[in-house]
Every structure is written in structure tokens, then in C-alpha cells.
Design an enzyme around this catalytic site. Structure first.
Site, PDB file in Angstrom:
ATOM      1  N   SER A 104       0.825  -1.218   0.000  1.00 15.70           N
ATOM      2  CA  SER A 104       0.000   0.000   0.000  1.00 15.70           C
ATOM      3  C   SER A 104       0.855   1.263   0.000  1.00 15.70           C
ATOM      4  O   SER A 104       2.006   1.258   0.457  1.00 15.70           O
ATOM      5  CB  SER A 104      -0.885   0.044   1.238  1.00 15.70           C
ATOM      6  OG  SER A 104      -1.734  -1.064   1.266  1.00 15.70           O
TER       7      SER A 104
HETATM    8  N1  SAH Z   1       0.203  -5.596   4.034  1.00 11.04           N
HETATM    9  C1  SAH Z   1       0.973  -5.935   2.857  1.00 11.04           C
HETATM   10  C2  SAH Z   1       0.264  -5.631   1.554  1.00 11.04           C
HETATM   11  C3  SAH Z   1      -0.878  -6.466   1.357  1.00 11.04           C
HETATM   12  S1  SAH Z   1      -1.419  -6.790  -0.263  1.00 11.04           S
HETATM   13  C4  SAH Z   1       2.312  -5.298   2.818  1.00 11.04           C
HETATM   14  O1  SAH Z   1       2.662  -4.498   3.701  1.00 11.04           O
HETATM   15  O2  SAH Z   1       3.049  -5.629   1.904  1.00 11.04           O
HETATM   16  C5  SAH Z   1      -2.684  -7.916   0.226  1.00 11.04           C
HETATM   17  C6  SAH Z   1      -2.155  -9.265   0.608  1.00 11.04           C
HETATM   18  O3  SAH Z   1      -3.259 -10.006   1.104  1.00 11.04           O
HETATM   19  C7  SAH Z   1      -1.609 -10.045  -0.571  1.00 11.04           C
HETATM   20  O4  SAH Z   1      -0.316 -10.460  -0.309  1.00 11.04           O
HETATM   21  C8  SAH Z   1      -2.577 -11.218  -0.698  1.00 11.04           C
HETATM   22  O5  SAH Z   1      -1.970 -12.400  -1.133  1.00 11.04           O
HETATM   23  C9  SAH Z   1      -3.082 -11.345   0.721  1.00 11.04           C
HETATM   24  N2  SAH Z   1      -4.380 -12.044   0.848  1.00 11.04           N
HETATM   25  C10 SAH Z   1      -5.453 -12.023   0.017  1.00 11.04           C
HETATM   26  N3  SAH Z   1      -6.446 -12.791   0.486  1.00 11.04           N
HETATM   27  C11 SAH Z   1      -5.996 -13.322   1.661  1.00 11.04           C
HETATM   28  C12 SAH Z   1      -6.563 -14.190   2.620  1.00 11.04           C
HETATM   29  N4  SAH Z   1      -7.788 -14.713   2.494  1.00 11.04           N
HETATM   30  N5  SAH Z   1      -5.813 -14.513   3.699  1.00 11.04           N
HETATM   31  C13 SAH Z   1      -4.561 -14.020   3.868  1.00 11.04           C
HETATM   32  N6  SAH Z   1      -3.984 -13.198   2.983  1.00 11.04           N
HETATM   33  C14 SAH Z   1      -4.674 -12.837   1.894  1.00 11.04           C
END
Ligand code: SAH
Length: 253
Positions: A104
Site C-alpha cells: 500500500s
Molecule cells: N500488508 C501488505 C500488503 C498487502 S497486499 C504489505 O505491507 O506488503 C494484500 C495481501 O493479502 C496479498 O499479499 C494477498 O496475497 C493477501 N491475501 C489475500 N487474500 C488473503 C486471505 N484470504 N488470507 C490471507 N492473505 C490474503
């Protein structure tokens, strides 16, 4: 003067000239190979960019919590992205982290972290570890951080960088965030960084009384919801319009 003495004196000077710089190099703490010199221009450049990010993207836009600002001044965001994106790590926007996912924008990380009101003794759950950057920011603020990532390769690389940077209070597991992480519940704060259509009940159940959950909710259009759980009710406040990757249900290999 005796020529023999002159040549001995000259030889002595030569030995001194050769030895002094190499001794100085050995004594310098930065030449040990363990530490990079603080005057490394690349590191200085990133530190400078990070200070600019904190002042102009965060403080100027209303982020007030000094602990959050200090955490974001400290965490080396450039180390969480692929080297080809490093020079853009502190820009005002999201960045790709592989597997069609993104880290983000710094302002959103700060906004969500501030809204979660994390105290130094808090236990925090993050859903969506991604590259581990948000987890590191939480690790600076809270006592314990638990983070769940559904894509195993992202979970592995986040674990590696977090351990390289010395975060011993962060645990990352590969799994489905819809289930939460019941073993360590209740959590004082839950930060969700992928968007579900509705707030998962399991996450509400795992939130402590007086805890805060910050979560983007929706499909194409999403609202950032700040949820507070009190003894007898759940209060939801819709704050910013945001755009997160969807929260998935199935494991991807
Ligand atoms: N917080 C992260 C960015 C997140 S992007 C950072 O600092 O880099 C969103 C992330 O959520 C992705 O890596 C994606 O794979 C994960 N995601 C999506 N659905 C999910 C789920 N059901 N459980 C856990 N992670 C999930």
C-alpha cells in the site's frame, strides 16, 4: 651526512607510509564488513527519502501519532520491494510486490496504523502479510504481531526479510485470513490489508473488547471501515474510499 643513515631513514619513512593507512583501515569500525558505513550515499539517500515521506506524505496530511511517524521513519521500506523498484519505494503510491499483489501507499499504511490505536503492550493480527512492510511497522509499535498470508511464496519471503531485520516479535503463517488465528486471540487490534465483501465474523470474534479493527470492505468500490468492539456492541465507522486487492478464499500455488 653518512649515506647509509640517509637510506635507513628513507626506508623507515616508506614503511610508515605503507603501514599507517592499513592500520587505520583495520581500526575503523565501518571497515569490518559487518556494518555498512553510515556515509554510504545509497543509505543516506534512502534515509533522506524516508524523512521526506514522513514529513510531506504523512505529517502534512494529518497523521499525528508520533509513535506511528517514528515507526515509519525507521522501517526501511526499500528493503521490502524488489531491487528494480527500490528507487520508487518512498514515492506517494502503491508498488508491486509480485504475484499480482501490491504494497500500500505509505499514507494508507500510516492512516490504518494510526486508526488501530496500537499501544506498546498490544497484540495485533494482520491479514495479508504481502511483503511484510505493514507487519514491520506494527512490529515497531506492538508487543506481538501475528500476520497471515495466503500466498506461500510471499509468506516465505516476508519471514526472511523480517528475520534479517531482527523483528523477533512478528510471526507469519501461510493460511486463510478469513479464519483469523484463533490460538493467539483475542487481539487488541486487527488490520486487514485485502478487501473482503463483508467483514468476516471470525475476525470480529477474535477482537478483544475495546479493540479496533481497520478493514477495507467492498468489491470494486471499497470503504475503509474502523470497527470498535465494546462490551455490548460493534460500532462501524466508514472513513476513506480505498482500493485494495480482493481478499481471496482459496490457496494459490
Ligand atoms: N500488508 C501488505 C500488503 C498487502 S497486499 C504489505 O505491507 O506488503 C494484500 C495481501 O493479502 C496479498 O499479499 C494477498 O496475497 C493477501 N491475501 C489475500 N487474500 C488473503 C486471505 N484470504 N488470507 C490471507 N492473505 C490474503
Amino acid at each position: 651526512m653518512d649515506l647509509g643513515w640517509v637510506s635507513i631513514a628513507l626506508l623507515y619513512c616508506c614503511i610508515l607510509l605503507i603501514c599507517i593507512p592499513s592500520c587505520a583501515a583495520e581500526l575503523s569500525p565501518n571497515s569490518s564488513g559487518l556494518e555498512r558505513p553510515s556515509s554510504d550515499p545509497a543509505i543516506e539517500q534512502f534515509e533522506w527519502q524516508r524523512r521526506q515521506m514522513v514529513e510531506y506524505q504523512l505529517r502534512d496530511r494529518g497523521v499525528k501519532d508520533e509513535r506511528v511517524l517514528a515507526a515509519m521513519s525507521k522501517v526501511p521500506r526499500h528493503q521490502f520491494v524488489d531491487s528494480s523498484w527500490r528507487d520508487l519505494a518512498y514515492r506517494d503510491g502503491p508498488l508491486p510486490i509480485g504475484h499480482n499483489q501490491t504494497i500500500s501507499q505509505p499514507y494508507i499504511v500510516a492512516y490504518m496504523t494510526e486508526a488501530a490505536e496500537i499501544s506498546p503492550d498490544a497484540k495485533v493480527l494482520e491479514i495479508g502479510t504481502g511483503c511484510g512492510y505493514q507487519a514491520a511497522v506494527l512490529g515497531e509499535l506492538a508487543k506481538e504481531v501475528y500476520s497471515i498470508e495466503i500466498i506461500p511464496q510471499l509468506a516465505d519471503s516476508a519471514r526472511q526479510i523480517l528475520s534479517k531485520l531482527g523483528y523477533e516479535n512478528i510471526e507469519v503463517k501461510t493460511g486463510d485470513g478469513y479464519q483469523g488465528w484463533a490460538e493467539n486471540a483475542p487481539y487488541d487490534a486487527i488490520i486487514v490489508t485485502a478487501a473482503p465483501k463483508h467483514i468476516p465474523q471470525s475476525l470480529i470474534d477474535q477482537l478483544a473488547i475495546n479493540g479496533k479493527m481497520v478493514i477495507p470492505v467492498g468489491t470494486w468500490y471499497q470503504d475503509l471501515v474502523v470497527l470498535t468492539k465494546t462490551q455490548d456492541r460493534i460500532v462501524e465507522e466508514r472513513t476513506l474510499a480505498v482500493r485494495f486487492v480482493p481478499m481471496r478464499r482459496k490457496f494459490l500455488q
